[in-house]
Write an enzyme that holds these catalytic residues in place. Structure first.
Site, PDB file in Angstrom:
ATOM      1  N   CYS A  13      71.108  13.386  52.987  1.00 30.23           N
ATOM      2  CA  CYS A  13      71.816  14.341  52.139  1.00 30.23           C
ATOM      3  C   CYS A  13      73.317  14.392  52.418  1.00 30.23           C
ATOM      4  O   CYS A  13      74.051  15.086  51.720  1.00 30.23           O
ATOM      5  CB  CYS A  13      71.195  15.733  52.293  1.00 30.23           C
ATOM      6  N   SER A  44      71.654  27.487  36.829  1.00 24.52           N
ATOM      7  CA  SER A  44      71.376  28.535  37.814  1.00 24.52           C
ATOM      8  C   SER A  44      71.624  28.075  39.252  1.00 24.52           C
ATOM      9  O   SER A  44      71.474  28.855  40.181  1.00 24.52           O
ATOM     10  CB  SER A  44      69.915  28.996  37.694  1.00 24.52           C
ATOM     11  N   ARG A  45      71.976  26.816  39.441  1.00 25.28           N
ATOM     12  CA  ARG A  45      72.186  26.237  40.783  1.00 25.28           C
ATOM     13  C   ARG A  45      70.947  26.375  41.655  1.00 25.28           C
ATOM     14  O   ARG A  45      71.043  26.544  42.865  1.00 25.28           O
ATOM     15  CB  ARG A  45      73.386  26.892  41.484  1.00 25.28           C
ATOM     16  N   ASP A  46      69.791  26.318  41.029  1.00 30.78           N
ATOM     17  CA  ASP A  46      68.549  26.451  41.789  1.00 30.78           C
ATOM     18  C   ASP A  46      68.050  25.084  42.224  1.00 30.78           C
ATOM     19  O   ASP A  46      68.672  24.056  41.951  1.00 30.78           O
ATOM     20  CB  ASP A  46      67.492  27.194  40.956  1.00 30.78           C
ATOM     21  N   ASP A  47      66.889  25.058  42.896  1.00 35.09           N
ATOM     22  CA  ASP A  47      66.407  23.835  43.519  1.00 35.09           C
ATOM     23  C   ASP A  47      65.710  22.883  42.552  1.00 35.09           C
ATOM     24  O   ASP A  47      65.667  21.682  42.796  1.00 35.09           O
ATOM     25  CB  ASP A  47      65.447  24.197  44.652  1.00 35.09           C
ATOM     26  N   GLY A 134      56.739   4.738  38.990  1.00 32.02           N
ATOM     27  CA  GLY A 134      58.132   4.810  39.425  1.00 32.02           C
ATOM     28  C   GLY A 134      59.012   3.816  38.711  1.00 32.02           C
ATOM     29  O   GLY A 134      58.614   3.193  37.720  1.00 32.02           O
ATOM     30  N   HIS A 135      60.216   3.653  39.226  1.00 33.78           N
ATOM     31  CA  HIS A 135      61.197   2.747  38.629  1.00 33.78           C
ATOM     32  C   HIS A 135      62.055   2.146  39.731  1.00 33.78           C
ATOM     33  O   HIS A 135      62.433   2.837  40.685  1.00 33.78           O
ATOM     34  CB  HIS A 135      62.084   3.496  37.627  1.00 33.78           C
ATOM     35  N   SER A 136      62.347   0.849  39.604  1.00 41.87           N
ATOM     36  CA  SER A 136      63.168   0.169  40.608  1.00 41.87           C
ATOM     37  C   SER A 136      64.272  -0.623  39.934  1.00 41.87           C
ATOM     38  O   SER A 136      64.111  -1.112  38.814  1.00 41.87           O
ATOM     39  CB  SER A 136      62.301  -0.770  41.460  1.00 41.87           C
ATOM     40  N   ASP A 222      65.749  25.709  49.725  1.00 46.85           N
ATOM     41  CA  ASP A 222      65.662  24.851  50.902  1.00 46.85           C
ATOM     42  C   ASP A 222      67.070  24.444  51.302  1.00 46.85           C
ATOM     43  O   ASP A 222      67.956  24.278  50.471  1.00 46.85           O
ATOM     44  CB  ASP A 222      64.729  23.650  50.693  1.00 46.85           C
TER      45      ASP A 222
END
EC number: 2.7.9.3
Length: 343
Positions: A13, A44-47, A134-136, A222
């Site tokens: 991060c 809302s700047r939420d997770d 998924g994707h690659s 978090d």
């Protein structure tokens, strides 16, 4: 001989864009017509996003991916997956499906990719979810993460900005993993500290979330790339003040020494620049300031719980093996006082 990942410029991060830069970009995006079923969106700047599909079910959607912050591909896959899954738990939801997001150099050994994805897959299974695809893409650097879908009852969504004056704040994991990983990159972190950081980063927030659901938790987030203080600032949302007891904040002890040695991240300094104006430190050592601004990868939950239930929640989290601590109190908004006081 064990294969190791070549480090990127910023792993985990710490590779996030700064909160200030990101806010300026998001402010300029067209909103479109408001959808009443969208209970939580990016404004809302939420997770994570939350979309109501029936009276008793809402979908929780999130995604997260980043470059490696540890040498071992399998461990990196576990950490990246735990980090991505965490946003579902921060909203009070349960994981249902996940999709891999992969950037990988074609010239690199595919066994490394296999180990990354094995680590991620095991964490999705531990979460009770299903890896559905998924994707690659070919890229110059390794990056990995997940897009995750979960479910939550619309009346039990844990937004990050619904805390109430008097609520106690509980943090469920230790801070300092960003500083420890930085020290490890230059060969300064001890094996014990790095082991503690990895154990923390690979621990799912599923267990803390399940315990929190038994209590009157009003708000939750978090703690990841924007640091403890950055995510706390988002929780306050201009509507509350807060007092943090620095002596109660759980920390990987060795992080203090490395902070004093200036083994810091550029992301940590961006966090200080963005959130620092809202914070007043009172007799707090430099190392603790830096730890509170340190970007966390797969950090813990920060929950605002009804004061009378805080000690019971703290005890149950600790009994489950988590280093959870009551770290502060939410206060009535006072424009004349610093938004966040750390003492």
């Amino acid at each position: 001989m064990e294969e190791k990942i070549v480090f990127c410029k910023g792993g985990g991060c710490t590779a996030k864009l700064g909160a200030g830069v990101l806010s300026r970009v998001l402010e300029k995006l067209p909103r479109g017509e408001q959808d009443p079923s969208l209970l939580v969106g990016y404004d809302s700047r939420d997770d994570a996003a939350v979309y109501k599909i029936s009276d008793d079910t809402a979908i929780v959607q999130t995604l997260d991916f980043f470059p490696p912050m540890v040498d071992d591909p399998y461990t990196f896959g576990q950490i990246a997956a735990a980090n991505a899954l965490s946003d579902i738990y921060a909203m009070g939801g349960e994981v249902k499906t996940a999709l891999n997001i992969v950037c990988f150099p074609e010239k690199m050994d595919l066994n490394i990719l296999g180990e990354i994805m094995r680590g991620g897959s095991e964490k999705v299974i531990e979460a009770g979810g299903t890896l559905a695809g998924g994707h690659s893409i070919a890229d110059s650097d390794v990056k990995y993460g997940l897009s995750v879908m979960g479910v939550v009852h619309p009346d039990r969504v844990l937004a990050n900005n619904q805390g109430q004056p008097g609520d106690k704040l509980i943090l469920t994991k230790k801070l300092g993993v960003g500083i420890i990983c930085t020290a490890n990159r230059v060969g300064e972190a001890s094996e014990a500290a790095m082991h503690e950081a990895i154990r923390s980063m690979t621990t799912l927030n599923k267990y803390a979330s399940e315990i929190c659901r038994k209590y009157d938790v009003h708000a939750c987030t978090d703690v990841t790339g924007f640091s403890f203080l950055g995510h706390l600032h988002e929780m306050l949302d201009g509507k509350l003040n807060c007092c943090i007891d620095a002596s109660e904040v759980p920390v990987i002890e060795e992080a203090h020494r490395h902070a004093d040695e200036f083994l810091l991240t550029a992301a940590g300094q961006r966090n200080r620049n963005h959130t620092g104006p809202f914070v007043e430190f009172r007799n707090i050592p430099f190392s603790m300031e830096e730890i509170l601004f340190d970007p966390q990868t797969s950090g813990g939950l920060l929950a605002a719980v009804k004061a009378e239930q805080a000690e019971a929640l703290e005890a149950e989290l600790q009994n489950a093996g988590l280093p959870a601590k009551i770290v502060g109190t939410l206060l009535e908004k006072n424009s004349e006082a610093p938004e966040i006081v750390v003492e």
